[in-house]
Design an enzyme around this catalytic site. Sequence first.
Site, PDB file in Angstrom:
ATOM      1  N   GLU A  44       0.808  -1.217   0.000  1.00 45.41           N
ATOM      2  CA  GLU A  44       0.000   0.000   0.000  1.00 45.41           C
ATOM      3  C   GLU A  44       0.844   1.270   0.000  1.00 45.41           C
ATOM      4  O   GLU A  44       0.341   2.356   0.293  1.00 45.41           O
ATOM      5  CB  GLU A  44      -0.946  -0.018   1.203  1.00 45.41           C
ATOM      6  CG  GLU A  44      -1.948  -1.146   1.161  1.00 45.41           C
ATOM      7  CD  GLU A  44      -2.917  -1.097   2.330  1.00 45.41           C
ATOM      8  OE1 GLU A  44      -3.745  -0.178   2.374  1.00 45.41           O
ATOM      9  OE2 GLU A  44      -2.845  -1.984   3.199  1.00 45.41           O
ATOM     10  N   SER A  68      -6.651  -2.521   1.839  1.00 41.95           N
ATOM     11  CA  SER A  68      -6.940  -1.999   0.497  1.00 41.95           C
ATOM     12  C   SER A  68      -7.426  -3.075  -0.473  1.00 41.95           C
ATOM     13  O   SER A  68      -7.256  -2.961  -1.682  1.00 41.95           O
ATOM     14  CB  SER A  68      -5.703  -1.308  -0.103  1.00 41.95           C
ATOM     15  OG  SER A  68      -5.487  -0.077   0.539  1.00 41.95           O
ATOM     16  N   TYR A  83      -9.161   3.617  -5.307  1.00 40.28           N
ATOM     17  CA  TYR A  83      -8.152   4.630  -5.571  1.00 40.28           C
ATOM     18  C   TYR A  83      -8.087   5.154  -7.002  1.00 40.28           C
ATOM     19  O   TYR A  83      -7.511   6.205  -7.239  1.00 40.28           O
ATOM     20  CB  TYR A  83      -6.773   4.092  -5.163  1.00 40.28           C
ATOM     21  CG  TYR A  83      -6.753   3.635  -3.724  1.00 40.28           C
ATOM     22  CD1 TYR A  83      -7.009   4.543  -2.688  1.00 40.28           C
ATOM     23  CD2 TYR A  83      -6.522   2.310  -3.396  1.00 40.28           C
ATOM     24  CE1 TYR A  83      -7.016   4.128  -1.364  1.00 40.28           C
ATOM     25  CE2 TYR A  83      -6.524   1.887  -2.072  1.00 40.28           C
ATOM     26  CZ  TYR A  83      -6.772   2.799  -1.072  1.00 40.28           C
ATOM     27  OH  TYR A  83      -6.786   2.388   0.232  1.00 40.28           O
ATOM     28  N   GLU A  91     -14.750  -5.559   8.803  1.00 42.97           N
ATOM     29  CA  GLU A  91     -13.448  -5.297   9.413  1.00 42.97           C
ATOM     30  C   GLU A  91     -13.378  -3.846   9.860  1.00 42.97           C
ATOM     31  O   GLU A  91     -14.217  -3.018   9.493  1.00 42.97           O
ATOM     32  CB  GLU A  91     -12.312  -5.576   8.414  1.00 42.97           C
ATOM     33  CG  GLU A  91     -12.354  -4.709   7.164  1.00 42.97           C
ATOM     34  CD  GLU A  91     -11.286  -5.106   6.159  1.00 42.97           C
ATOM     35  OE1 GLU A  91     -10.549  -6.077   6.410  1.00 42.97           O
ATOM     36  OE2 GLU A  91     -11.189  -4.428   5.123  1.00 42.97           O
ATOM     37  N   ASN A 145     -10.729  -0.586   9.944  1.00 35.96           N
ATOM     38  CA  ASN A 145      -9.510  -0.001   9.402  1.00 35.96           C
ATOM     39  C   ASN A 145      -9.001   1.046  10.381  1.00 35.96           C
ATOM     40  O   ASN A 145      -9.655   2.081  10.576  1.00 35.96           O
ATOM     41  CB  ASN A 145      -9.805   0.624   8.029  1.00 35.96           C
ATOM     42  CG  ASN A 145      -8.551   1.059   7.291  1.00 35.96           C
ATOM     43  OD1 ASN A 145      -7.524   1.345   7.895  1.00 35.96           O
ATOM     44  ND2 ASN A 145      -8.653   1.119   5.978  1.00 35.96           N
ATOM     45  N   GLY A 157      -7.580   5.731   4.676  1.00 35.64           N
ATOM     46  CA  GLY A 157      -7.031   6.671   3.708  1.00 35.64           C
ATOM     47  C   GLY A 157      -7.281   8.105   4.138  1.00 35.64           C
ATOM     48  O   GLY A 157      -8.330   8.428   4.705  1.00 35.64           O
TER      49      GLY A 157
END
Length: 308
Positions: free
Chosen positions: A16, A142, A211, A269, A271, A275
């Site tokens: 990443e 990601s 992205y 999940e 994170n 980002g």
Amino acid sequence: MSGKHVAVLMGGLSSERPVSLSSGDACASALEGEGFKVTRVDVGRDIGRVLEDLKPDVAFNALHGPYGEDGTIQGVLEYLEIPYTHSGVLASALAMDKKQAKIVAAQAGIPVAEAMVINRFDVGNAHPMAPPYVVKPVREGSSFGVVIVREDMAHPPQILTSSEWRYGDLVMVERYVAGRELTCGVMDGKVLGVTEIVPLGNSFYDYDSKYAAGGSEHVLPAQISPKIYQKIQSLALKAHQALGCRGVSRSDFRYDDRFSEDGDLIWLELNNQPGMTPTSLLPEMAALAGYSFGEFVRWMVEDASCSR
């Protein structure tokens, strides 16, 4: 706190790295706009020496993936006694390990999909569970390495035993949950808004959807019933607390409302290093709550500490 020296940790050693460089540069520019002295640090294996020489007041952790969000860099920062953003060693390690995170979440009463963790070489030619199911690396972010196995597939994906696979030997096999992709952030122990992510051109929210330009559409606030909206917020906060997170986090969900409004709502999940460009999901949620991007990253620096 303006004028303090902030080292923005970015890049790093994981798959990443490009995402982290983008997040780090955006946060560094915003912090400079807020009056901080900023040093952009492309993190390598000499990071301990680099930070000892820099002696920053705060480390802004803009790393993603292994080494950056799994407790590794957090341990280095604890050892050096440099206050840092986001979660601490234990919460980061738990959140990054999909198996352990799922165990903790389930014990906290959060609905999760049935799953098992196996060695990729043990999959063989027989499905480890009835399809459809999802195969994902245990310790990646990601959507790297995520494979959806459809009902009409005669055998498990061959990529799992291929030399091209580079995401570790342990994989999670998880029941596929159809439906809508929803996500919700937490900031300072308070829940933010719920976003629906609509992939454009891809079947799920993969790396390109996240992205690539035009890869997905973010609908904030999500157009779902108030009951489900509030339930997602409650579960996101519960996951944040159960895993022991600090600062910010973002929980991802699947919501299948094809047959009823209550539907099937599953936590996927958490994170702990989302980002962080101005158009990323979490900053968009913070903007809805009234924080400009500059104000948001300033708050994160002010919230930084050790022993997190």
